[in-house]
Design an enzyme around this catalytic site. Structure first.
Site, PDB file in Angstrom:
ATOM      1  N   ALA A 179      -6.585  -5.399 -17.385  1.00  0.00           N
ATOM      2  CA  ALA A 179      -5.627  -5.551 -16.067  1.00  0.00           C
ATOM      3  C   ALA A 179      -5.102  -6.945 -16.514  1.00  0.00           C
ATOM      4  CB  ALA A 179      -6.332  -5.644 -14.983  1.00  0.00           C
ATOM      5  N   GLY A 223      -9.644  -2.662 -18.133  1.00  0.00           N
ATOM      6  CA  GLY A 223      -8.783  -1.829 -17.653  1.00  0.00           C
ATOM      7  C   GLY A 223      -8.441  -0.795 -18.828  1.00  0.00           C
ATOM      8  N   GLU A 249     -11.059   1.683 -19.430  1.00  0.00           N
ATOM      9  CA  GLU A 249     -11.148   2.500 -18.312  1.00  0.00           C
ATOM     10  C   GLU A 249     -10.090   3.721 -18.428  1.00  0.00           C
ATOM     11  OE1 GLU A 249     -11.167  -0.706 -15.401  1.00  0.00           O
ATOM     12  OE2 GLU A 249     -12.733   0.286 -14.325  1.00  0.00           O
ATOM     13  N   GLU A 272     -15.360  -7.411 -17.344  1.00  0.00           N
ATOM     14  CA  GLU A 272     -15.156  -8.016 -16.235  1.00  0.00           C
ATOM     15  C   GLU A 272     -16.101  -8.926 -15.663  1.00  0.00           C
ATOM     16  OE1 GLU A 272     -15.194  -4.817 -16.912  1.00  0.00           O
ATOM     17  OE2 GLU A 272     -12.986  -3.872 -16.532  1.00  0.00           O
TER      18      GLU A 272
HETATM   19  N1  CO8 Z   1      -4.367 -10.360 -18.978  1.00  0.00           N
HETATM   20  C1  CO8 Z   1      -3.130 -11.256 -19.129  1.00  0.00           C
HETATM   21  N2  CO8 Z   1      -3.077 -11.740 -20.552  1.00  0.00           N
HETATM   22  C2  CO8 Z   1      -3.671 -11.345 -21.404  1.00  0.00           C
HETATM   23  C3  CO8 Z   1      -4.973 -10.544 -21.346  1.00  0.00           C
HETATM   24  C4  CO8 Z   1      -5.209  -9.930 -20.177  1.00  0.00           C
HETATM   25  N3  CO8 Z   1      -6.173  -9.050 -19.849  1.00  0.00           N
HETATM   26  N4  CO8 Z   1      -5.560 -10.372 -22.507  1.00  0.00           N
HETATM   27  C5  CO8 Z   1      -5.036 -11.230 -23.262  1.00  0.00           C
HETATM   28  N5  CO8 Z   1      -3.991 -11.855 -22.522  1.00  0.00           N
HETATM   29  C6  CO8 Z   1      -2.920 -12.888 -23.201  1.00  0.00           C
HETATM   30  C7  CO8 Z   1      -3.732 -14.204 -23.524  1.00  0.00           C
HETATM   31  O1  CO8 Z   1      -3.832 -15.126 -22.506  1.00  0.00           O
HETATM   32  C8  CO8 Z   1      -2.681 -14.690 -24.760  1.00  0.00           C
HETATM   33  O2  CO8 Z   1      -1.573 -15.136 -24.001  1.00  0.00           O
HETATM   34  P1  CO8 Z   1      -0.973 -16.696 -24.322  1.00  0.00           P
HETATM   35  O3  CO8 Z   1      -0.331 -16.347 -25.860  1.00  0.00           O
HETATM   36  O4  CO8 Z   1       0.199 -17.028 -23.436  1.00  0.00           O
HETATM   37  O5  CO8 Z   1      -2.053 -17.686 -24.378  1.00  0.00           O
HETATM   38  C9  CO8 Z   1      -2.272 -13.488 -25.359  1.00  0.00           C
HETATM   39  O6  CO8 Z   1      -2.457 -12.491 -24.576  1.00  0.00           O
HETATM   40  C10 CO8 Z   1      -2.893 -13.445 -26.604  1.00  0.00           C
HETATM   41  O7  CO8 Z   1      -4.326 -13.208 -26.328  1.00  0.00           O
HETATM   42  P2  CO8 Z   1      -5.249 -14.347 -27.220  1.00  0.00           P
HETATM   43  O8  CO8 Z   1      -4.768 -15.689 -27.804  1.00  0.00           O
HETATM   44  O9  CO8 Z   1      -6.583 -14.479 -26.342  1.00  0.00           O
HETATM   45  O10 CO8 Z   1      -5.726 -13.470 -28.568  1.00  0.00           O
HETATM   46  P3  CO8 Z   1      -7.132 -13.509 -29.180  1.00  0.00           P
HETATM   47  O11 CO8 Z   1      -6.994 -12.559 -30.464  1.00  0.00           O
HETATM   48  O12 CO8 Z   1      -7.431 -14.691 -29.609  1.00  0.00           O
HETATM   49  O13 CO8 Z   1      -8.124 -12.767 -28.267  1.00  0.00           O
HETATM   50  C11 CO8 Z   1      -8.938 -11.189 -26.513  1.00  0.00           C
HETATM   51  C12 CO8 Z   1      -8.106 -11.254 -27.888  1.00  0.00           C
HETATM   52  C13 CO8 Z   1     -10.286 -11.104 -27.112  1.00  0.00           C
HETATM   53  C14 CO8 Z   1      -8.853  -9.695 -26.387  1.00  0.00           C
HETATM   54  C15 CO8 Z   1      -8.870 -12.170 -25.620  1.00  0.00           C
HETATM   55  O14 CO8 Z   1      -7.364 -12.102 -25.280  1.00  0.00           O
HETATM   56  C16 CO8 Z   1      -9.296 -11.693 -24.267  1.00  0.00           C
HETATM   57  O15 CO8 Z   1     -10.478 -11.926 -24.105  1.00  0.00           O
HETATM   58  N6  CO8 Z   1      -8.762 -11.067 -23.333  1.00  0.00           N
HETATM   59  C17 CO8 Z   1      -9.035 -10.791 -22.048  1.00  0.00           C
HETATM   60  C18 CO8 Z   1      -9.813  -9.622 -21.966  1.00  0.00           C
HETATM   61  C19 CO8 Z   1     -10.416  -9.243 -20.636  1.00  0.00           C
HETATM   62  O16 CO8 Z   1     -11.102 -10.021 -20.138  1.00  0.00           O
HETATM   63  N7  CO8 Z   1      -9.950  -8.071 -20.089  1.00  0.00           N
HETATM   64  C20 CO8 Z   1     -10.431  -7.448 -18.801  1.00  0.00           C
HETATM   65  C21 CO8 Z   1      -9.484  -7.954 -17.725  1.00  0.00           C
HETATM   66  S1  CO8 Z   1     -10.177  -7.524 -16.033  1.00  0.00           S
HETATM   67  C22 CO8 Z   1      -9.900  -5.815 -15.883  1.00  0.00           C
HETATM   68  O17 CO8 Z   1      -9.402  -5.213 -16.893  1.00  0.00           O
HETATM   69  C23 CO8 Z   1     -10.656  -5.071 -14.767  1.00  0.00           C
HETATM   70  C24 CO8 Z   1      -9.739  -3.717 -14.635  1.00  0.00           C
HETATM   71  C25 CO8 Z   1      -9.766  -3.684 -13.216  1.00  0.00           C
HETATM   72  C26 CO8 Z   1      -8.834  -4.011 -12.041  1.00  0.00           C
HETATM   73  C27 CO8 Z   1      -9.137  -3.772 -10.824  1.00  0.00           C
HETATM   74  C28 CO8 Z   1      -7.874  -4.377  -9.962  1.00  0.00           C
HETATM   75  C29 CO8 Z   1      -8.452  -5.085  -8.936  1.00  0.00           C
END
Ligand code: CO8
Length: 254
Positions: free
Chosen positions: A63, A108, A111, A131
């Protein structure tokens, strides 16, 4: 459509998530556009399978955290409901939906992949339920689908540690059904979809419904449902399939 692309190869639809700046993270706009595409596909009577994939290095990185951050608990509940409804729609879609996981399938994104009928992954794909790193829990039914996919113990391990799982381990754990090289991922997935598209269309719809029925209602109910569904397949397509076998020819499903 700004966040995803819809293309066709014959009677197979390919939906590609395309928000590379956020690793294809799911925000409200993605859900709105995805539901619009599903509406369009639902009315396409020629459709035989759908493939979901992501552009760039992610399938879907979860998400959208920047959109979620300022939500109130009430707004989070509404967002969770949208995710549940959309993923349930995919799970119950009338034709098979295959996840072609090219890279990160996190939160997500995991999921979403699990709501598909099965997962074909690149050997570069990575899976995680991260999460708890954010002080959250899955909100798009990951707490229910993950234990059913990998077993309760390994699901707890993934959910409590947020450990990133490589594609090979995901295969061993039954989260993923087939692994390919990144270059071959879409070809292989398309090949599987074409195989499905060559089978009796009503039988494919019926067997999907029957498997899901047992998953949601239990073994005994599922067994009863199967007897009913089996008999319902003795329609024109069932007769045609059996006749074609006996006459040593290809069935004509039309
Ligand atoms: N949301 C928003 N932006 C994101 C997300 C995300 N989930 N993942 C990556 N991005 C963005 C980064 O912020 C970055 O943006 P910017 O260039 O502006 O800084 C860009 O994408 C590229 O990402 P990275 O520079 O971090 O790339 P890396 O190769 O270094 O790392 C990763 C890749 C490991 C995937 C890293 O980006 C990461 O850990 N992302 C977050 C993953 C995460 O935590 N996902 C779970 C989110 S919570 C969720 O999904 C719950 C679902 C249920 C929701 C229920 C609703 C209430």
């Amino acid at each position: 459509m700004d966040t995803l692309k819809l293309t066709f190869e014959g009677n197979i639809a390919l939906i590609s998530f395309s928000r590379p700046q956020a690793l294809n993270a799911l925000n409200l706009q993605v859900f709105t556009e995805l539901n619009k595409v599903l509406d369009e596909l639902e009315s396409n009577k020629q459709l035989r399978a759908v493939i979901l994939t992501g552009e760039g290095k992610a399938f879907v990185a979860g998400a959208d955290i920047s959109e979620m951050k300022d939500k109130t608990p009430g707004e989070a509940r509404v967002f969770s409901q949208i995710g549940h409804d959309t993923f349930n729609r995919i799970e119950n879609f009338s034709v098979p939906v295959i996840a072609a996981v090219n890279g990160f399938a996190l939160g997500g994104g995991l999921e979403l992949a699990m709501a598909c009928d099965f997962i074909i992954a690149s050997d570069k794909a990575k899976f995680s339920a991260p999460e708890v790193n954010l002080g959250l829990i899955p909100g798009f039914n990951g707490t229910q689908r993950l234990p059913r996919a990998v077993g309760i113990g390994f699901a707890r391990y993934m959910l409590f540690t947020a450990q990133m799982i490589e594609a090979t381990e995901a295969l061993q754990r039954n989260l993923v059904q087939i692994i390919t090289t990144p270059d071959e991922l879409l070809n292989k997935t398309m090949e599987v979809a074409i195989t499905i598209a060559s089978k009796g269309p009503l039988a494919i719809e019926s067997v999907k419904k029957t498997v899901n029925y047992g998953q949601f209602n239990g073994y005994k109910e599922g067994s009863h449902y199967e007897m009913k569904a089996f008999s319902e397949n003795f329609h024109e397509q069932g007769k045609e399939g059996m006749s074609a076998f006996l006459e040593k020819r290809k069935p004509n499903w039309n």
